[in-house]
Motif scaffolding. Structure first.
Motif, PDB file in Angstrom:
ATOM      1  N   VAL A  59       0.857  -6.234   7.314  1.00  0.00           N
ATOM      2  CA  VAL A  59       1.225  -5.574   6.316  1.00  0.00           C
ATOM      3  C   VAL A  59       0.033  -5.214   5.553  1.00  0.00           C
ATOM      4  O   VAL A  59      -0.018  -4.143   4.627  1.00  0.00           O
ATOM      5  N   ASP A  60      -1.092  -5.718   5.451  1.00  0.00           N
ATOM      6  CA  ASP A  60      -2.356  -5.412   4.941  1.00  0.00           C
ATOM      7  C   ASP A  60      -3.299  -4.649   5.746  1.00  0.00           C
ATOM      8  O   ASP A  60      -3.180  -4.685   6.952  1.00  0.00           O
ATOM      9  N   GLY A  61      -4.321  -3.892   5.084  1.00  0.00           N
ATOM     10  CA  GLY A  61      -5.345  -3.261   5.824  1.00  0.00           C
ATOM     11  C   GLY A  61      -4.937  -1.789   6.145  1.00  0.00           C
ATOM     12  O   GLY A  61      -6.019  -1.270   6.754  1.00  0.00           O
ATOM     13  N   ASP A  62      -3.729  -1.360   5.945  1.00  0.00           N
ATOM     14  CA  ASP A  62      -3.275   0.025   6.334  1.00  0.00           C
ATOM     15  C   ASP A  62      -3.209   0.792   5.085  1.00  0.00           C
ATOM     16  O   ASP A  62      -1.986   0.827   4.618  1.00  0.00           O
ATOM     17  N   GLY A  63      -4.135   1.550   4.450  1.00  0.00           N
ATOM     18  CA  GLY A  63      -3.781   2.345   3.440  1.00  0.00           C
ATOM     19  C   GLY A  63      -3.918   3.778   3.585  1.00  0.00           C
ATOM     20  O   GLY A  63      -4.258   4.793   2.748  1.00  0.00           O
ATOM     21  N   GLU A  64      -3.515   4.284   4.613  1.00  0.00           N
ATOM     22  CA  GLU A  64      -3.338   5.737   5.059  1.00  0.00           C
ATOM     23  C   GLU A  64      -2.913   6.507   3.929  1.00  0.00           C
ATOM     24  O   GLU A  64      -3.563   7.549   3.680  1.00  0.00           O
ATOM     25  N   ASP A  65      -1.707   6.132   3.445  1.00  0.00           N
ATOM     26  CA  ASP A  65      -1.094   6.865   2.612  1.00  0.00           C
ATOM     27  C   ASP A  65      -1.839   7.002   1.104  1.00  0.00           C
ATOM     28  O   ASP A  65      -1.720   8.115   0.453  1.00  0.00           O
ATOM     29  N   LEU A  66      -2.602   6.068   0.764  1.00  0.00           N
ATOM     30  CA  LEU A  66      -3.573   6.229  -0.415  1.00  0.00           C
ATOM     31  C   LEU A  66      -4.766   7.190  -0.095  1.00  0.00           C
ATOM     32  O   LEU A  66      -4.923   8.152  -1.133  1.00  0.00           O
ATOM     33  N   GLY A  67      -4.992   7.436   1.011  1.00  0.00           N
ATOM     34  CA  GLY A  67      -5.859   8.607   1.304  1.00  0.00           C
ATOM     35  C   GLY A  67      -5.526   9.927   1.148  1.00  0.00           C
ATOM     36  O   GLY A  67      -6.157  11.029   0.791  1.00  0.00           O
ATOM     37  N   TYR A  68      -4.206  10.091   1.115  1.00  0.00           N
ATOM     38  CA  TYR A  68      -3.608  11.528   0.803  1.00  0.00           C
ATOM     39  C   TYR A  68      -2.764  11.678  -0.415  1.00  0.00           C
ATOM     40  O   TYR A  68      -2.382  12.723  -0.897  1.00  0.00           O
ATOM     41  N   ALA A 105      -3.922  12.086  -3.599  1.00  0.00           N
ATOM     42  CA  ALA A 105      -4.389  12.868  -4.776  1.00  0.00           C
ATOM     43  C   ALA A 105      -4.178  14.423  -4.120  1.00  0.00           C
ATOM     44  O   ALA A 105      -3.844  15.162  -4.695  1.00  0.00           O
ATOM     45  N   ASP A 106      -4.174  14.719  -2.592  1.00  0.00           N
ATOM     46  CA  ASP A 106      -3.891  15.842  -2.108  1.00  0.00           C
ATOM     47  C   ASP A 106      -2.434  16.111  -2.430  1.00  0.00           C
ATOM     48  O   ASP A 106      -2.106  17.386  -2.627  1.00  0.00           O
ATOM     49  N   GLU A 107      -1.618  15.170  -2.180  1.00  0.00           N
ATOM     50  CA  GLU A 107       0.070  15.368  -2.424  1.00  0.00           C
ATOM     51  C   GLU A 107       0.332  15.740  -3.740  1.00  0.00           C
ATOM     52  O   GLU A 107       0.994  16.649  -4.141  1.00  0.00           O
ATOM     53  N   ALA A 108      -0.262  15.120  -4.704  1.00  0.00           N
ATOM     54  CA  ALA A 108       0.029  15.313  -6.152  1.00  0.00           C
ATOM     55  C   ALA A 108      -0.590  16.693  -6.524  1.00  0.00           C
ATOM     56  O   ALA A 108       0.000  17.465  -7.065  1.00  0.00           O
ATOM     57  N   ALA A 136       0.953  -1.211  -0.043  1.00  0.00           N
ATOM     58  CA  ALA A 136       0.070   0.140   0.115  1.00  0.00           C
ATOM     59  C   ALA A 136       0.853   1.252   0.224  1.00  0.00           C
ATOM     60  O   ALA A 136       0.418   2.249  -0.827  1.00  0.00           O
ATOM     61  N   GLU A 137       1.917   1.332   0.597  1.00  0.00           N
ATOM     62  CA  GLU A 137       2.894   2.318   0.745  1.00  0.00           C
ATOM     63  C   GLU A 137       3.443   2.601  -0.713  1.00  0.00           C
ATOM     64  O   GLU A 137       3.392   3.886  -1.181  1.00  0.00           O
ATOM     65  N   ASP A 138       3.899   1.794  -1.283  1.00  0.00           N
ATOM     66  CA  ASP A 138       4.374   1.851  -2.740  1.00  0.00           C
ATOM     67  C   ASP A 138       3.479   2.108  -3.531  1.00  0.00           C
ATOM     68  O   ASP A 138       3.686   2.780  -4.497  1.00  0.00           O
ATOM     69  N   GLN A 139       2.403   1.532  -3.354  1.00  0.00           N
ATOM     70  CA  GLN A 139       1.045   1.953  -4.303  1.00  0.00           C
ATOM     71  C   GLN A 139       0.799   3.254  -4.170  1.00  0.00           C
ATOM     72  O   GLN A 139       0.488   4.111  -5.150  1.00  0.00           O
ATOM     73  N   ALA A 140       0.823   4.224  -3.034  1.00  0.00           N
ATOM     74  CA  ALA A 140       0.456   5.261  -2.790  1.00  0.00           C
ATOM     75  C   ALA A 140       1.492   6.215  -3.665  1.00  0.00           C
ATOM     76  O   ALA A 140       1.020   7.300  -4.154  1.00  0.00           O
ATOM     77  N   ASP A 141       3.065   5.888  -3.407  1.00  0.00           N
ATOM     78  CA  ASP A 141       3.904   6.653  -3.922  1.00  0.00           C
ATOM     79  C   ASP A 141       3.576   6.726  -5.668  1.00  0.00           C
ATOM     80  O   ASP A 141       3.828   7.632  -6.089  1.00  0.00           O
ATOM     81  N   MET A 142       3.467   5.372  -6.086  1.00  0.00           N
ATOM     82  CA  MET A 142       3.292   5.382  -7.736  1.00  0.00           C
ATOM     83  C   MET A 142       1.833   5.979  -7.694  1.00  0.00           C
ATOM     84  O   MET A 142       1.863   6.785  -9.014  1.00  0.00           O
ATOM     85  N   ARG A 188       1.772   9.080 -10.691  1.00  0.00           N
ATOM     86  CA  ARG A 188       0.755   8.886 -12.239  1.00  0.00           C
ATOM     87  C   ARG A 188      -0.125  10.250 -11.883  1.00  0.00           C
ATOM     88  O   ARG A 188      -0.447  10.474 -13.182  1.00  0.00           O
ATOM     89  N   LEU A 189      -0.518  10.477 -10.854  1.00  0.00           N
ATOM     90  CA  LEU A 189      -1.452  11.514 -10.770  1.00  0.00           C
ATOM     91  C   LEU A 189      -0.771  12.847 -11.176  1.00  0.00           C
ATOM     92  O   LEU A 189      -1.354  13.780 -11.884  1.00  0.00           O
ATOM     93  N   MET A 190       0.277  12.881 -10.777  1.00  0.00           N
ATOM     94  CA  MET A 190       1.231  14.308 -11.196  1.00  0.00           C
ATOM     95  C   MET A 190       1.495  14.131 -12.747  1.00  0.00           C
ATOM     96  O   MET A 190       1.865  15.444 -12.998  1.00  0.00           O
ATOM     97  N   GLN A 191       1.024  13.237 -13.433  1.00  0.00           N
ATOM     98  CA  GLN A 191       1.355  13.196 -15.054  1.00  0.00           C
ATOM     99  C   GLN A 191      -0.247  13.829 -15.606  1.00  0.00           C
ATOM    100  O   GLN A 191      -0.244  14.139 -16.746  1.00  0.00           O
TER     101      GLN A 191
END
Length: 172
Positions: free
Chosen positions: A111-120, A122-125, A21-27, A31-34
């Motif tokens: 390792v599963d169930g915590d997607g906090e970074d995913l929630g941010y 779009a805001d970060e991008a 999930a953390e790597d997914q959020a970074d990716m 992607r959103l910044m494109q």
């Protein structure tokens, strides 16, 4: 951005991150910044509407089983993680949280169930693209209480009764 493109971005980043999930959020930020800022806002609107829709007692109970307990924050991060699992798992979990027993191949609460970074993401991008905070999405606020029939996420007997498949597969 339409719903299909939203889910395609979620799926592509989850697959590229191999489920982390953390790597997914970074990716996802990359992607959103494109995209142009308006499409990032559209993505944020899609994400937030699903996040609010997932604020249910049944899903909180399912999260409590999967995570061996779920505080308010843990449930918030679980909902972000669930969105990050893609349309089939998200919609299946919303429709019937007990069905997550079949929809999730594996689940490791470490390792599963915590997607906090995913929630941010779009805001970060958006902030990186514009230097400004994400504008108001024009969505109704999340309800004060989860929707549906209340359940105590700490009542193991109630959880086992309401979610027999999840309980059988994932309870300690």
């Amino acid at each position: 951005m339409d719903e299909t493109e939203f889910w395609e971005l979620i799926d592509a980043t989850r697959e590229a991150a191999d489920g982390d999930a953390e790597d997914q959020a970074d990716m996802l930020v990359d992607r959103l910044m494109q995209l142009d800022p308006e499409r990032v806002v559209d993505f944020a609107r899609h994400f937030e509407s699903r996040y609010n829709r997932s604020y249910t007692w049944d899903l909180w109970g399912a999260a409590a089983i999967l995570l061996s307990g779920a505080s308010d924050d843990a449930f918030d991060y679980f909902r972000c993680w669930l969105i990050g699992q893609g349309r089939e798992v998200f919609e299946g979990g919303i429709h019937d949280p007990d069905h997550l027993a079949e929809l999730l191949e594996d689940f490791d609460e470490e390792v599963d169930g915590d997607g906090e970074d995913l929630g941010y993401a779009a805001d970060e991008a958006y902030e990186q693209l514009t230097g400004a905070e994400t504008p108001d999405l024009g969505l109704p606020d999340q309800p004060a209480e989860p929707t549906g029939t209340p359940i105590d996420p700490e009542d193991e007997a109630a959880l086992a009764e309401r979610f027999p498949r999840l309980w059988a597969r994932f309870s300690e």
